[in-house]
Enzyme design. Structure first.
Site, mmCIF file in Angstrom:
data_model
loop_
_atom_site.group_PDB
_atom_site.id
_atom_site.type_symbol
_atom_site.label_atom_id
_atom_site.label_comp_id
_atom_site.label_asym_id
_atom_site.label_seq_id
_atom_site.Cartn_x
_atom_site.Cartn_y
_atom_site.Cartn_z
ATOM 1 N N CYS A 134 0.721 -1.059 0.186
ATOM 2 C CA CYS A 134 0.060 -0.061 0.146
ATOM 3 C C CYS A 134 1.017 1.276 0.128
ATOM 4 O O CYS A 134 0.498 2.145 -0.713
ATOM 5 C CB CYS A 134 -1.053 -0.044 1.133
ATOM 6 S SG CYS A 134 -0.181 -0.823 2.875
ATOM 7 N N SER A 163 -5.654 0.478 9.598
ATOM 8 C CA SER A 163 -6.407 -0.298 8.774
ATOM 9 C C SER A 163 -5.276 -1.030 7.829
ATOM 10 O O SER A 163 -5.793 -2.075 7.062
ATOM 11 C CB SER A 163 -7.453 0.265 7.838
ATOM 12 O OG SER A 163 -7.043 1.210 7.020
ATOM 13 N N LYS A 189 10.158 -3.425 1.472
ATOM 14 C CA LYS A 189 9.118 -3.606 0.568
ATOM 15 C C LYS A 189 9.269 -2.431 -0.543
ATOM 16 O O LYS A 189 9.031 -2.194 -1.438
ATOM 17 C CB LYS A 189 7.668 -3.750 1.033
ATOM 18 C CG LYS A 189 7.647 -5.395 1.422
ATOM 19 C CD LYS A 189 6.307 -5.561 1.626
ATOM 20 C CE LYS A 189 6.048 -6.078 3.107
ATOM 21 N NZ LYS A 189 4.762 -6.139 3.567
ATOM 22 N N ARG A 219 3.659 3.510 12.115
ATOM 23 C CA ARG A 219 2.235 3.266 12.261
ATOM 24 C C ARG A 219 1.601 4.398 13.098
ATOM 25 O O ARG A 219 2.097 4.646 14.400
ATOM 26 C CB ARG A 219 1.770 1.827 12.891
ATOM 27 C CG ARG A 219 0.442 1.365 13.032
ATOM 28 C CD ARG A 219 -0.130 0.966 11.695
ATOM 29 N NE ARG A 219 0.596 -0.135 11.313
ATOM 30 C CZ ARG A 219 0.394 -0.618 10.163
ATOM 31 N NH1 ARG A 219 -0.169 0.002 8.930
ATOM 32 N NH2 ARG A 219 0.826 -1.706 9.609
ATOM 33 N N HIS A 226 -2.682 6.548 4.057
ATOM 34 C CA HIS A 226 -1.341 6.536 4.469
ATOM 35 C C HIS A 226 -0.709 7.818 3.983
ATOM 36 O O HIS A 226 -0.865 8.314 2.876
ATOM 37 C CB HIS A 226 -0.668 5.463 3.933
ATOM 38 C CG HIS A 226 -0.739 3.975 4.465
ATOM 39 N ND1 HIS A 226 -1.547 3.767 5.387
ATOM 40 C CD2 HIS A 226 -0.242 2.843 3.901
ATOM 41 C CE1 HIS A 226 -1.454 2.512 5.564
ATOM 42 N NE2 HIS A 226 -0.774 1.906 4.628
HETATM 43 N N1 LIG Z 1 -4.854 -3.852 4.711
HETATM 44 C C1 LIG Z 1 -4.202 -2.962 3.843
HETATM 45 O O1 LIG Z 1 -4.054 -1.772 3.510
HETATM 46 C C2 LIG Z 1 -3.303 -3.660 2.642
HETATM 47 C C3 LIG Z 1 -2.729 -3.134 1.767
HETATM 48 C C4 LIG Z 1 -2.047 -3.712 0.928
HETATM 49 C C5 LIG Z 1 -1.971 -5.100 0.644
HETATM 50 N N2 LIG Z 1 -2.379 -5.808 1.732
HETATM 51 C C6 LIG Z 1 -2.167 -7.210 1.791
HETATM 52 O O2 LIG Z 1 -3.598 -7.722 1.532
HETATM 53 C C7 LIG Z 1 -3.724 -8.924 2.026
HETATM 54 C C8 LIG Z 1 -4.825 -9.084 3.213
HETATM 55 O O3 LIG Z 1 -4.566 -8.023 4.096
HETATM 56 P P1 LIG Z 1 -5.783 -7.666 5.060
HETATM 57 O O4 LIG Z 1 -5.247 -6.242 5.786
HETATM 58 O O5 LIG Z 1 -7.126 -7.537 4.488
HETATM 59 O O6 LIG Z 1 -5.568 -8.700 6.217
HETATM 60 P P2 LIG Z 1 -6.781 -9.480 7.191
HETATM 61 O O7 LIG Z 1 -7.704 -8.270 7.345
HETATM 62 O O8 LIG Z 1 -6.065 -9.978 7.931
HETATM 63 O O9 LIG Z 1 -7.507 -10.405 6.158
HETATM 64 C C9 LIG Z 1 -6.890 -11.569 5.665
HETATM 65 C C10 LIG Z 1 -7.661 -12.507 4.759
HETATM 66 O O10 LIG Z 1 -6.802 -13.887 4.569
HETATM 67 C C11 LIG Z 1 -7.881 -14.874 5.001
HETATM 68 N N3 LIG Z 1 -7.151 -15.970 5.631
HETATM 69 C C12 LIG Z 1 -6.455 -16.158 6.615
HETATM 70 N N4 LIG Z 1 -5.607 -17.506 6.618
HETATM 71 C C13 LIG Z 1 -6.165 -18.115 5.675
HETATM 72 C C14 LIG Z 1 -5.998 -19.667 5.154
HETATM 73 N N5 LIG Z 1 -5.397 -20.380 5.902
HETATM 74 N N6 LIG Z 1 -6.864 -19.959 3.956
HETATM 75 C C15 LIG Z 1 -7.463 -19.159 3.537
HETATM 76 N N7 LIG Z 1 -7.711 -17.670 3.850
HETATM 77 C C16 LIG Z 1 -6.911 -17.174 4.871
HETATM 78 C C17 LIG Z 1 -8.775 -14.302 6.088
HETATM 79 O O11 LIG Z 1 -9.851 -15.327 6.169
HETATM 80 P P3 LIG Z 1 -11.130 -15.155 7.170
HETATM 81 O O12 LIG Z 1 -11.846 -13.968 6.690
HETATM 82 O O13 LIG Z 1 -11.892 -16.330 7.100
HETATM 83 O O14 LIG Z 1 -10.251 -14.675 8.442
HETATM 84 C C18 LIG Z 1 -9.070 -13.127 5.612
HETATM 85 O O15 LIG Z 1 -9.974 -12.991 4.774
HETATM 86 C C19 LIG Z 1 -2.554 -9.349 2.867
HETATM 87 O O16 LIG Z 1 -1.438 -10.188 2.240
HETATM 88 C C20 LIG Z 1 -1.642 -7.997 3.147
HETATM 89 O O17 LIG Z 1 -0.470 -7.773 3.227
HETATM 90 C C21 LIG Z 1 -3.218 -5.146 2.885
#
Ligand SMILES: NC(=O)c1ccc[n+]([C@@H]2O[C@H](COP(=O)([O-])OP(=O)(O)OC[C@H]3O[C@@H](n4cnc5c(N)ncnc54)[C@H](OP(=O)(O)O)[C@@H]3O)[C@@H](O)[C@H]2O)c1
Length: 334
Positions: A134, A163, A189, A219, A226
């Site tokens: 991000c 978030s 990264k 953070r 951000h």
């Molecule tokens: N937040 C940001 O601003 C942001 C920005 C850029 C990139 N990202 C990337 O995007 C990804 C998601 O981030 P997030 O912030 O949304 O994280 P999050 O809220 O922790 O969500 C993680 C997701 O992964 C799923 N998951 C976890 N373990 C799993 C498993 N064993 N099998 C299948 N699904 C599984 C979870 O399922 P459940 O819903 O069932 O728990 C949830 O839907 C990460 O790789 C993060 O680095 C995030």
């Protein structure tokens, strides 16, 4: 956090329809309406009656968006690509793979030409295309606008929203009234991904841009958005007008194709001395623009300015939807 933004971005989308949802065993087997919806807008009706399935290929449609936790994304996304799915991913696992485009449609749409070589090298009938971390997105877009002025060195300090750490993220007692001067893996990264995104395609591989980047990430107790304090040194010192023109005239393939999620202007320059601010600005342009302000001389590097972007929209779900729209507009999803 990102998965729900995907649903919000894709609900009512003119080209894509959500027909399938996969997540962890925590959610598997539940109707989506029975899970906790955390966005301030109502849960879209079109997903409410879908039953969440195991995140595995089989019943999933050809195009899948991934917001998987990085601990599991590598294995799961690869299984989908092997099974013929086009995976448009947010996770970090494949971003630096030399065969995988790390795409910002306004910046490096030509990197999509890595996809056929990816399929051949890995033996996949599907493919993986990623969007950056991000905080990388906002820095890379600002630097892409300035690329023609030959930036040689960049220093960036981020103030990243809660978030960005997913749900539940950082404990409130650690974050409220506080600044945490460390986000694991984030600085590396920003430094490596930005150079790949700005890099040029040479003989079928991406040659990283030579700009030197130093990142410091923090953070802060902001919900969404951000903020980045950016200083840039140039090969030859340009005028302030040159930089302003570069920001305001910046546009790319999404604007040319009129992609549904594309902002009219990818970078919006704000003249007010105290803008951009996350609370006032981050939701503007549906969270898809980067807001830049406070451009001024820097006695150390040459110029400095502030950039702001919505981390779960332009920095994540919106970025991936825009990637898929570009692939669709260029015939890669036919
Ligand atoms: N937040 C940001 O601003 C942001 C920005 C850029 C990139 N990202 C990337 O995007 C990804 C998601 O981030 P997030 O912030 O949304 O994280 P999050 O809220 O922790 O969500 C993680 C997701 O992964 C799923 N998951 C976890 N373990 C799993 C498993 N064993 N099998 C299948 N699904 C599984 C979870 O399922 P459940 O819903 O069932 O728990 C949830 O839907 C990460 O790789 C993060 O680095 C995030």
């Amino acid at each position: 956090m990102v998965g729900q933004q995907f649903i919000a971005q894709l609900a009512g989308h003119p080209w894509f329809r959500i027909t399938w949802l996969g997540a962890s065993q925590r959610s598997e087997g539940h109707k989506y309406r029975d899970l906790t919806w955390r966005l301030p807008t109502p849960m879209p009706e079109e997903v409410a009656d879908l039953t969440v399935e195991q995140a595995a290929p089989g019943r999933a449609p050809r195009l899948v968006f991934s917001a998987l936790d990085a601990n599991v994304a590598g294995e799961i996304e690869q299984a989908f690509a092997e099974a013929g799915h086009i995976v448009v991913s947010n996770a970090r696992n494949f971003r630096m793979d030399p065969f995988v485009p790390l795409l910002i449609p306004e910046v490096n749409p030509d990197h999509l030409s890595l996809v056929p070589a990816q399929q051949q090298a890995k033996g996949w009938s599907g493919a993986i295309v990623t969007n950056p971390n991000c905080s990388t997105v906002f820095l890379a877009m600002a630097l892409a606008a300035l690329r023609q002025l030959n930036p040689t060195a960049v220093s960036v300090t981020t103030l990243q929203a809660a978030s960005g750490a997913g749900y539940p993220g950082v404990a409130s007692l650690d974050l409220l009234g506080n600044v945490i001067p460390y986000i694991s893996g984030e600085e590396e990264k920003i430094e490596s991904e930005t150079k790949k995104i700005l890099g040029s395609l040479q003989n079928g591989h991406v040659e990283p841009h030579p700009v030197i980047i130093s990142a410091h990430t923090t953070r802060v107790a902001v919900v969404n958005g951000h903020t980045e304090m950016i200083g840039v040194r140039f090969e030859n010192m340009p005028s302030r007008e040159d930089l302003l023109n570069a920001f305001t005239s910046f546009w790319g393939r999404p604007q040319q194709h009129h992609l549904p999620t594309a902002p009219a202007k990818p970078i919006i320059y704000m003249d007010e001395a105290n803008r951009p601010q996350p609370r006032l600005d981050v939701e503007r342009e549906r969270g898809m623009a980067v807001f830049v302000g406070r451009l001024r001389p820097c006695p150390v590097l040459g110029y400095k300015f502030v950039a702001l972007g919505h981390n779960t929209i332009r920095g994540a779900a919106g970025a991936a939807v825009l990637n898929a729209e570009l692939m669709s507009a260029e015939g890669m999803l036919d």
